[in-house]
Design a protein around this motif. Structure first.
Motif: not given
Length: 332
Positions: A22-41
């Motif tokens: 998760i720390s990598a997720l919070a510190t790395a940036n890329a202008a062309d990526e969109i994170v779509f995060a969901i809780s559903a199984e």
């Protein structure tokens, strides 16, 4: 790095469906990526719809941007993901029953037996949801892209078949973190227990809770049939889910990217309803064949017992009675 003219994204050591940290997720940036995060199984209708959206959006975005999907609460549960939208570490998420905690008019979809079928749902979406409900989320800083299906909710438990509200007396029933769902099942005589969906299987397995209520696609995807004996077809709530962004990120998107995301999300809404309708019958057959005892609840008895919830909505939600009247007017 600003949002202007591009998308802020925070995935570095990430591949589809897996995260190194998760720390990598919070510190790395890329202008062309969109994170779509969901809780559903994974395998649920919500997750399948999100996957269909991701596939189509990426086809249409080309080299303008890339949507990356993370399901099964890999990046957090619903409440956490809504916070991550505001922080910018997630760009899209998919809340469902938690939305009334953000904007109280969304509790319209927590009113029992409001939605009879998907045809009526489409009318409610057009005449009530977009003009009156969705704008309240925007006032809170969230942009709703579309209205997707979570599904018609059914009751499962390990105590007995549920035919009338009195059969719920004393049953410890998991609900989402929704004061309206808690009020509804308290009114029916159950002992509602709010709990994150990711904790439900273990809760049922260990006897912390006796039952829960969810669409069949969620029940099957989470394998709740393995720890539940009785399935009651109550259809007490139709739960939408809402692909959602923060208003700030949405407004800062390249207009072409924004249009692709919105148009694709609206198109996939129809896909989700069709998939939900097909899944209802197939999954009922599958769950019955797997050994669950199935019964159909006495709808009239539950409708009668639901009147106090409508009174509560009308008295506590600004414009609540007019909202209910407008939704009910869409019924044939």
């Amino acid at each position: 790095m600003t949002h202007t003219g591009r998308i802020r994204k925070f995935v570095a050591a990430v591949t589809f469906g897996s995260i190194t940290s998760i720390s990598a997720l919070a510190t790395a940036n890329a202008a062309d990526e969109i994170v779509f995060a969901i809780s559903a199984e994974h395998g649920s209708l919500q997750a399948n719809t999100a996957a269909e959206f991701t596939r189509l959006a990426n086809e249409r975005l080309g080299d303008k941007a890339t949507v990356k999907l993370f399901d099964s609460a890999q990046l957090g549960k619903d409440k956490e993901l809504m916070q991550r939208l505001k922080l910018g570490t997630v760009q899209i998420t998919l809340p469902s029953s938690t939305m009334p905690t953000i904007a109280d008019k969304f509790a319209l979809f927590d009113l029992p037996f409001l939605v009879k079928d998907r045809d009526q749902l489409a009318k409610i979406e057009e005449s009530v949801f977009w003009p009156t409900v969705a704008p309240q989320a925007e006032e809170a800083g969230y942009k709703i892209l579309a209205l997707w299906e979570n599904g018609f909710r059914q009751i499962t438990n390990n105590a007995r078949p549920i035919n009338v509200p009195a059969d719920l007396d004393g049953i410890k029933l998991r609900t989402p973190q929704s004061e309206w769902r808690v009020a509804m099942f308290s009114n029916y005589g159950a002992n509602p227990t709010p709990m994150a969906f990711s904790e439900v299987f273990v809760g049922l397995q260990t006897g912390v809770i006796d039952g829960q209520e969810n669409p069949l696609t969620n029940i099957e995807a989470a394998k709740l049939n393995e720890v539940q004996k009785y399935l009651t077809l109550s259809g007490h709530i139709y739960s939408p889910s809402y692909p959602t962004m923060s208003v700030t990120v949405y407004n800062d998107l390249d207009p072409e990217v924004r249009d692709i995301l919105v148009n694709t999300a609206r198109e996939v809404a129809l896909w989700s309803r069709d998939a939900g309708a097909k899944a209802d019958k197939a999954l009922l057959d599958e769950l019955t064949a797997g050994g669950m005892e199935v019964n159909t609840a006495d709808r009239a008895a539950f409708v009668e017992a639901s009147k106090p919830i409508y009174d509560k909505f009308a008295s506590e939600i600004d414009g609540g009675k007019a909202l209910v009247d407008a939704a009910l007017a869409t019924a044939d």
